[in-house]
Design an enzyme around this catalytic site. Structure first.
Site, PDB file in Angstrom:
ATOM      1  N   ASP A  26       0.841  -1.184   0.000  1.00 51.05           N
ATOM      2  CA  ASP A  26       0.000   0.000   0.000  1.00 51.05           C
ATOM      3  C   ASP A  26       0.880   1.241   0.000  1.00 51.05           C
ATOM      4  O   ASP A  26       2.105   1.139  -0.125  1.00 51.05           O
ATOM      5  CB  ASP A  26      -0.959  -0.002   1.203  1.00 51.05           C
ATOM      6  N   TYR A  34       4.066 -10.463   5.666  1.00 53.91           N
ATOM      7  CA  TYR A  34       3.042 -10.756   6.670  1.00 53.91           C
ATOM      8  C   TYR A  34       3.578 -11.772   7.672  1.00 53.91           C
ATOM      9  O   TYR A  34       4.053 -12.847   7.298  1.00 53.91           O
ATOM     10  CB  TYR A  34       1.795 -11.310   5.993  1.00 53.91           C
ATOM     11  N   LYS A 218     -12.414  -3.023  -2.190  1.00 50.70           N
ATOM     12  CA  LYS A 218     -11.564  -1.964  -1.638  1.00 50.70           C
ATOM     13  C   LYS A 218     -10.256  -1.874  -2.404  1.00 50.70           C
ATOM     14  O   LYS A 218      -9.657  -2.896  -2.758  1.00 50.70           O
ATOM     15  CB  LYS A 218     -11.267  -2.201  -0.152  1.00 50.70           C
ATOM     16  N   LYS A 220      -6.380   0.271  -2.602  1.00 46.60           N
ATOM     17  CA  LYS A 220      -5.392   1.111  -1.944  1.00 46.60           C
ATOM     18  C   LYS A 220      -5.144   2.369  -2.783  1.00 46.60           C
ATOM     19  O   LYS A 220      -5.089   2.316  -4.014  1.00 46.60           O
ATOM     20  CB  LYS A 220      -4.085   0.341  -1.756  1.00 46.60           C
ATOM     21  N   ASP A 248      -8.484   3.097   0.680  1.00 45.48           N
ATOM     22  CA  ASP A 248      -7.666   3.042   1.896  1.00 45.48           C
ATOM     23  C   ASP A 248      -6.321   3.710   1.621  1.00 45.48           C
ATOM     24  O   ASP A 248      -5.579   3.281   0.738  1.00 45.48           O
ATOM     25  CB  ASP A 248      -7.459   1.572   2.278  1.00 45.48           C
ATOM     26  N   ASN A 250      -3.981   4.241   4.109  1.00 48.39           N
ATOM     27  CA  ASN A 250      -2.971   3.716   5.044  1.00 48.39           C
ATOM     28  C   ASN A 250      -2.098   4.800   5.659  1.00 48.39           C
ATOM     29  O   ASN A 250      -0.872   4.713   5.658  1.00 48.39           O
ATOM     30  CB  ASN A 250      -2.114   2.653   4.356  1.00 48.39           C
ATOM     31  N   GLU A 274     -10.434   5.131   4.178  1.00 41.56           N
ATOM     32  CA  GLU A 274      -9.896   4.460   5.362  1.00 41.56           C
ATOM     33  C   GLU A 274      -8.512   4.990   5.705  1.00 41.56           C
ATOM     34  O   GLU A 274      -7.684   5.215   4.821  1.00 41.56           O
ATOM     35  CB  GLU A 274      -9.830   2.959   5.083  1.00 41.56           C
ATOM     36  N   GLU A 303      -7.749  -0.017  12.472  1.00 43.50           N
ATOM     37  CA  GLU A 303      -6.820  -1.146  12.457  1.00 43.50           C
ATOM     38  C   GLU A 303      -5.541  -0.842  13.216  1.00 43.50           C
ATOM     39  O   GLU A 303      -4.868  -1.754  13.687  1.00 43.50           O
ATOM     40  CB  GLU A 303      -6.490  -1.576  11.027  1.00 43.50           C
ATOM     41  N   ASP A 326      -9.675  -4.300  15.378  1.00 44.52           N
ATOM     42  CA  ASP A 326      -8.639  -5.234  14.938  1.00 44.52           C
ATOM     43  C   ASP A 326      -8.416  -6.257  16.045  1.00 44.52           C
ATOM     44  O   ASP A 326      -8.210  -5.899  17.211  1.00 44.52           O
ATOM     45  CB  ASP A 326      -7.338  -4.486  14.639  1.00 44.52           C
ATOM     46  N   HIS A 353     -11.251  -5.043  10.691  1.00 48.98           N
ATOM     47  CA  HIS A 353     -10.102  -5.086   9.787  1.00 48.98           C
ATOM     48  C   HIS A 353      -9.589  -6.514   9.672  1.00 48.98           C
ATOM     49  O   HIS A 353      -9.398  -7.208  10.672  1.00 48.98           O
ATOM     50  CB  HIS A 353      -8.987  -4.184  10.344  1.00 48.98           C
ATOM     51  N   GLY A 355      -7.284  -9.426   6.726  1.00 50.34           N
ATOM     52  CA  GLY A 355      -6.065  -9.561   5.929  1.00 50.34           C
ATOM     53  C   GLY A 355      -4.961 -10.183   6.754  1.00 50.34           C
ATOM     54  O   GLY A 355      -5.205 -10.949   7.685  1.00 50.34           O
ATOM     55  N   GLU A 384     -13.855  -7.106   6.378  1.00 51.65           N
ATOM     56  CA  GLU A 384     -12.801  -7.220   5.379  1.00 51.65           C
ATOM     57  C   GLU A 384     -12.405  -8.673   5.127  1.00 51.65           C
ATOM     58  O   GLU A 384     -12.350  -9.490   6.040  1.00 51.65           O
ATOM     59  CB  GLU A 384     -11.558  -6.439   5.816  1.00 51.65           C
TER      60      GLU A 384
END
Length: 446
Positions: A26, A34, A218, A220, A248, A250, A274, A303, A326, A353, A355, A384
């Site tokens: 993003d 992750y 959604k 980014k 979003d 971020n 967002e 989030e 979150d 939130h 992902g 989400e």
């Protein structure tokens, strides 16, 4: 449960090299890996509780160490003593005399609290033989309220008010449970809109999502206005004029920049913006909301909202129109329950939130509980979904026709496959050993 004790634990540094394919990219986080500290709580029975929190890579090791420090406060405890007044125990965990200074109730320490608390709830649900959402839904209002620490909340939500909300929703609860199980939990997809994707990939993913029954999308935004206009043009062309489109940023913009930028994007019929600016800037979010709400654009955030106290201020000041709890940023289920109940009082929809690693598995339980026991409003909810890494869980979340299928497996859906744990433990797992050997990445020394 009366005599069952927590006897030990294990915490693993689990990471996935998602930066290689730009998954999760993003405007602020251009190359995330992750990652999840993965906690196992062991007991003197046959059951184990699993809990995670979430990071984007290097910080994982720091959070693992914080878990190592805090989890000692759980070892040797009878589960009955923890669960009988979970709110008090939660405060004990977050308020150790010397470590509280590192927060309080925010940052690395609160991420560690989330992993421990999530593992304890997973263990409780397993002991009762229920999925986590069902454990919550079946609780009497008094018992559920006893799991919440109401400190610093009295000017927004008292214990008596929370109890009244839950009691008022007792009528019709069984019917709502049947409805939610039948229809599923409404969701939106983020999978189509990561910033690093090519135009061809954007179009392909939109087509695939439409074919899969999605109606809420959604994307980014925030790095380059002309690029955002080009990408949103593509997405609108593919999804049509009537499907819901969310964006979003971020945390990328200044307050006035957020307003000016979104006025340029308003022609794409945006439902929410967002995280337009710093997640700590409650007044700034309020200014943005005041300017954009007349254009039909709501402000969504949460989030990276540190705790229930900040959510209280967002809600009381009307600085958000969509409350994005979150499961791993707040201090686990207990604090999320507090925010869900506050949002109900202020009539703000809770849109969790997801992902990351396991976040979608977790939030499906919180959203299901909210729909059945607190809000009762299927129409205003959008949860989400990002189709990444669920395959590493024994009981992954399932989405059909743009809705989460309500989970039926016992626990909090956090049990990861042993092969995934072995392959992705950092830096010893074979996935990372190969990337290091091939020179694709260098082992960090955080």
């Amino acid at each position: 449960m009366a005599t069952t004790k927590v006897t030990g634990y294990n915490v693993k540094d689990i990471r996935f090299p998602t930066s290689l394919e730009k998954d999760g990219s993003d405007a602020m986080n251009t190359a995330p890996d992750y990652s999840a500290p993965y906690l196992t709580l062991k007991t003197d029975s046959h059951l184990e509780g699993h809990g995670i929190t979430f990071t984007l890579g290097k910080g994982n090791k720091i959070v693992c160490h914080a878990i190592d420090v805090l989890v000692k406060m759980v070892i040797g405890k009878k589960l009955s003593d923890i669960y009988s007044n979970f709110g008090s125990f939660w405060r004990t965990l977050t308020s150790e005399d010397q470590m509280r200074w590192l927060g309080p109730e925010k940052g690395v320490m609160h991420l560690a609290v989330a992993a421990i608390i999530n593992a304890l709830w997973d263990l409780w649900a397993k002991m009762e033989g229920k999925p986590l959402w069902k454990l919550l839904v079946d609780m009497e209002p008094e018992q559920l309220v006893s799991t919440i620490d109401f400190r610093y909340m009295a000017d927004a939500l008292t214990k008596d008010e929370a109890l009244a909300i839950l009691k008022s929703m007792q009528a019709g609860k069984k019917e709502r449970e049947s409805e939610v199980i039948s229809k599923g939990v409404p969701a939106y997809t983020t999978t189509v809109g990561w910033l690093g994707y090519s135009d061809e990939k954007l179009r392909r993913l939109c087509k695939e999502a439409l074919a899969g029954g999605w109606t809420k999308f959604k994307a980014k935004v925030g790095a380059d206005l002309k690029d955002d206009i080009r990408r949103l043009t593509i997405i609108r062309e593919e999804i049509g004029p009537d499907n819901i489109l969310l964006v979003d940023a971020n945390q990328r913009w200044e307050v006035q920049e957020s307003i000016d930028w979104m006025k340029e994007l308003a022609k794409f019929k945006i439902t929410w913006i967002e995280e337009p600016t710093s997640p700590d800037d409650i007044l700034g979010h309020g200014e943005i909301a005041k300017a954009l709400n007349p254009l039909g654009i709501g402000v969504a955030t949460g989030e990276a909202c540190q705790n229930r106290v900040m959510f209280k201020q967002f809600l009381k000041s009307h600085a958000l129109q969509y409350c994005q709890i979150d499961s791993c940023r707040l201090g686990g289920v207990n604090e999320n329950l507090a925010v869900i109940l506050m949002a109900k009082k202020y009539n703000v929809p809770v849109c969790p939130h997801g992902g990351g690693v396991g976040l979608c598995e977790l939030i499906q339980h919180l959203a299901t509980f909210d729909l059945i026991a607190v809000s009762g409003n299927l129409e205003s909810r959008m949860v989400e979904f990002a189709d990444h890494l669920s395959e590493h869980f024994i009981n992954p979340c399932v989405v059909k026709n743009g809705h989460y299928v309500v989970p039926q497996a016992i626990g909090y859906s956090m049990d990861m496959k042993e092969s995934s744990l072995q392959d992705h433990e950092y830096p010893t797992g074979k996935v990372w050993q190969k990337l290091i050997a091939d020179g694709i990445c260098i082992a960090d020394d955080v």
